[in-house]
Design an enzyme around this catalytic site. Structure first.
Site, mmCIF file in Angstrom:
data_model
loop_
_atom_site.group_PDB
_atom_site.id
_atom_site.type_symbol
_atom_site.label_atom_id
_atom_site.label_comp_id
_atom_site.label_asym_id
_atom_site.label_seq_id
_atom_site.Cartn_x
_atom_site.Cartn_y
_atom_site.Cartn_z
ATOM 1 N N GLU A 28 -30.757 -8.595 -32.973
ATOM 2 C CA GLU A 28 -29.903 -9.574 -33.650
ATOM 3 C C GLU A 28 -30.535 -10.970 -33.764
ATOM 4 O OE1 GLU A 28 -25.963 -9.750 -32.017
ATOM 5 O OE2 GLU A 28 -25.574 -7.614 -32.313
ATOM 6 N N GLU A 65 -25.663 -0.523 -31.638
ATOM 7 C CA GLU A 65 -24.534 -1.016 -30.840
ATOM 8 C C GLU A 65 -23.257 -0.847 -31.638
ATOM 9 O OE1 GLU A 65 -24.710 -5.050 -29.333
ATOM 10 O OE2 GLU A 65 -26.809 -4.804 -28.771
HETATM 11 C C1 FCB Z 1 -24.014 -8.066 -29.400
HETATM 12 C C2 FCB Z 1 -25.117 -8.209 -28.378
HETATM 13 C C3 FCB Z 1 -24.857 -7.492 -27.087
HETATM 14 C C4 FCB Z 1 -23.399 -7.600 -26.663
HETATM 15 C C5 FCB Z 1 -22.474 -7.227 -27.798
HETATM 16 C C6 FCB Z 1 -21.006 -7.270 -27.447
HETATM 17 O O1 FCB Z 1 -24.056 -9.137 -30.282
HETATM 18 O O2 FCB Z 1 -26.322 -7.734 -28.921
HETATM 19 O O3 FCB Z 1 -25.734 -7.983 -26.106
HETATM 20 O O4 FCB Z 1 -23.145 -8.852 -26.168
HETATM 21 O O5 FCB Z 1 -22.710 -8.067 -28.884
#
Ligand code: FCB
Length: 487
Positions: free
Chosen positions: A176, A371
C-alpha cells in the site's frame, strides 16, 4: 455490524479453482514486539507511536503479540488454521539496524527460521519486503522524500533474496504505497507523521522507484519459479450522482492510478491534479521503465468503497463528510449502511467490480487479494469462545463476491484474510481487532475465534459453504465443533 447475507443465492456453495491459494497475513511492526532484541534498530513506527497524541490511548508496538519470542505458538496456530500460505513482512531495522550497511545476522535468522518452519509445516511463506516500518536512521535523512531511500531498500532486497530465496517463492515488494505517502507525509496520521504536500509528492515517486529496484534485486537473487509483485489498495470511488462523476474520477486518479499507472503503464495519470503528482524534476531517465518493469501478479487489498455525492459543506447531513479539496462534494454513507467498527461500509459487491476492473486494466495478470478483513468488538464469552459471527458473515460475503469475479472470468489466484491474529492496528492501537485469533494482550495468549474454524474449513476444502449451511435457521451456529485449540 450485524449478520447480513450478501449472497444472491442462499443455498449455493461455491467451489474455488484447483490451486487457489488460501492464506492469512500479518506485518512485522504490528505483531513482533521485542523492539530492542538482538540488535534491532529503531523504526519510524517506534518513534511515532512513542510520541504523545499519535496513537489511540498511547499504545505502541513494544510488545504487540510478542511474535518474535513466540514463533512456535504462531507456527502452531497457522498450521492448525489449515491455510496454504502465510504472508509476513520483514522489519528492515532487524536486518539492517540503521537501514544500510552491515547485516544483523540475528535479525535475519528470525525470518529464515520462520520461512523454513512454515515450509516444514506445509505452509508457503509469502514475504512483504516493506510494510511501513522504515528504519528511523533513514527517516532522519529524509525518508521517502529522499531518493536514496529507494536504493537502500534495493540493498535490503538483495540481502533478503540471497538469504531467503531458496525458501520463499512469492514476494511482495511494497504494501500500500498510498498509505505511506498519504498518511505518512500528507495527513500525518501514520509514521513519520508529516503534513507536507511537496514531501508527499516526492515520496510517491521514490517509493515506486523502491518497488522497481526491489523487483530488480529480487529477480537477480532468486530463482526461476519465483513470483514477485506489489500490493496496492485501490479503493473504489463511486459517484452517486452525475455531477460527482468527475470528482470520483479525479479521486481515483489521485489515490489509485497515481500508483497503478506507473507500475502498469510506465506513466503518471493525466487526470490527477498537477500538485498531486511528483514534479518532473524528480523523475530521472530510466525511472519509469524501472518502475514499470513486468510484474508476475498484482496484490490487492480490499476493505471498502467510497461513495461521493454533492453536499453542502455548511449544512452537512447525517452520513456526509467533506471531500478535502473538493468544496460542494461529500463522502456519503447512508445511515442504514452496514459497517464495521472502523466505520467502513461492508460492500462485497464492490470487490467483484474492482476485480473485474483490475482484470481488464492488467490484461489478465494474476490477482491476489492480499488483504481483506474486518474489525469487530470481539470478546471472550464466559464459556471461553469468541463468537465473531459478524466476521464469518463478512468473510462469507467477500468470498462469495470473489467467486462471482472468478465466474466473470477474472484471473484471481488467491485470498489472504487479514489478519492471523489481533494486533497493533497503527494509529488505532490495540482497540481494533482484525484477527481470526483473539489475542489477550496482557498474557499473549492466542485464542481461535469462531471465524478461524470457519475460514480454515473453507481453506482446507476450497469450498465456501452456502449461507444457509453457514447460518442454519435451526441447528448449531457455524463451526461450533471445529474451532482449533488456544496457545
Ligand atoms: C491495511 C494495512 C494492514 C492493516 C489493515 C487493516 O491498510 O496494510 O497493515 O492495518 O489495513
Amino acid at each position: 455490524m450485524s449478520v447480513i447475507s450478501h449472497s444472491s443465492d442462499l443455498m449455493r456453495a461455491r467451489r474455488f479453482p484447483e490451486g487457489f491459494l488460501w492464506g492469512t497475513g500479518t506485518s512485522s511492526y504490528q505483531i513482533e514486539g521485542a523492539v530492542t532484541a538482538d540488535g534491532r534498530g529503531r523504526s519510524i513506527w517506534d518513534v511515532y507511536a512513542h510520541t504523545r497524541g499519535n496513537v489511540f490511548r498511547g499504545d505502541n508496538g513494544d510488545i504487540a503479540c510478542d511474535s518474535y519470542n513466540r514463533l512456535q505458538d504462531d507456527l502452531r496456530i497457522i498450521k492448525d488454521l489449515g491455510v496454504g500460505a502465510y504472508r509476513f513482512s520483514v522489519a528492515w531495522s532487524r536486518v539492517q539496524p540503521t537501514g544500510s550497511g552491515a547485516v544483523n545476522q540475528a535479525g535475519l535468522d528470525y525470518y529464515r527460521r520462520l520461512a523454513e518452519q512454515l515450509r516444514e509445516n506445509g505452509v508457503q511463506p509469502v514475504v512483504t519486503v516493506y510494510h511501513w516500518d522504515l528504519p528511523q536512521a533513514l527517516e532522519d535523512q529524509g525518508g521517502w522524500a529522499n531518493r536514496d531511500t529507494a536504493q537502500r531498500m534495493a540493498e535490503l532486497a538483495l540481502i533478503l533474496g540471497a538469504e531467503l530465496g531458496d525458501q520463499v517463492s512469492m514476494w511482495i515488494t511494497i504494501n500500500e504505497p498510498l498509505q505511506t505517502v498519504h498518511q505518512g507525509y500528507r495527513t500525518g496520521t501514520h509514521a513519520p507523521g508529516l503534513c507536507d504536500d511537496a514531501l508527499a509528492a516526492a515520496a510517491n515517486h521514490h517509493i515506486l522507484l523502491g518497488h522497481g529496484l526491489v523487483l530488480q534485486a529480487l529477480r537477480q537473487t532468486t530463482g526461476a519459479g519465483t513470483v514477485i509483485g506489489p500490493t496496492m489498495d485501490p479503493d473504489p470511488y463511486v459517484a452517486l450522482d452525475a455531477e460527482s462523476e468527475a470528482v470520483a474520477e479525479t479521486l481515483d486518479a489521485e489515490f489509485n492510478l497515481v500508483y497503478l499507472d506507473p507500475v502498469l503503464r510506465q506513466r503518471y495519470p493525466e487526470s490527477a491534479r498537477p500538485e498531486m503528482l511528483p514534479p518532473e524534476a524528480l523523475i530521472r531517465d530510466g525511472d519509469m521503465e524501472l518502475i514499470g518493469a513486468p510484474i508476475d501478479f498484482l496484490g490487492v487489498n480490499y476493505y471498502r468503497p467510497h461513495h461521493i455525492r454533492r453536499g453542502d459543506w455548511s449544512d452537512l447531513r447525517i452520513g456526509e463528510e467533506p471531500v478535502p479539496g473538493f468544496p460542494g462534494f461529500v463522502h456519503y454513507q447512508a445511515p442504514e449502511q452496514e459497517r464495521t467498527v472502523m466505520d467502513w461500509p461492508v460492500v462485497p459487491a464492490s470487490l467483484r467490480d474492482l476485480l473485474g476492473r483490475l482484470h481488464a486494466y492488467t490484461d489478465g495478470l494474476p490477482l491476489y487479494i492480499t488483504e481483506n478483513g474486518c474489525a469487530a468488538d470481539d470478546y471472550v464469552s464466559p464459556g471461553g469462545t469468541i463468537d465473531d459471527y459478524e466476521r464469518i458473515a463478512y468473510i462469507h460475503g467477500h468470498l462469495d463476491a470473489a467467486a462471482d469475479a472468478i465466474a466473470d472470468g477474472v484471473n484471481l489466484a488467491g485470498y489472504f484474510h487479514w489478519s492471523l491474529m489481533d494486533n497493533f492496528e497503527w494509529s488505532h492501537g490495540y482497540r481494533r481487532r482484525f484477527g481470526l485469533h483473539y489475542v489477550e494482550f496482557e498474557t499473549g495468549r492466542r485464542v481461535p475465534k469462531r471465524s478461524a474454524g470457519f475460514y480454515g474449513n473453507v481453506a482446507r476444502t476450497g469450498t465456501l459453504p452456502s449461507w444457509e449451511e453457514t447460518f442454519p435457521l435451526d441447528g448449531p451456529m457455524p463451526s461450533a465443533s471445529t474451532t482449533p485449540a488456544a496457545v
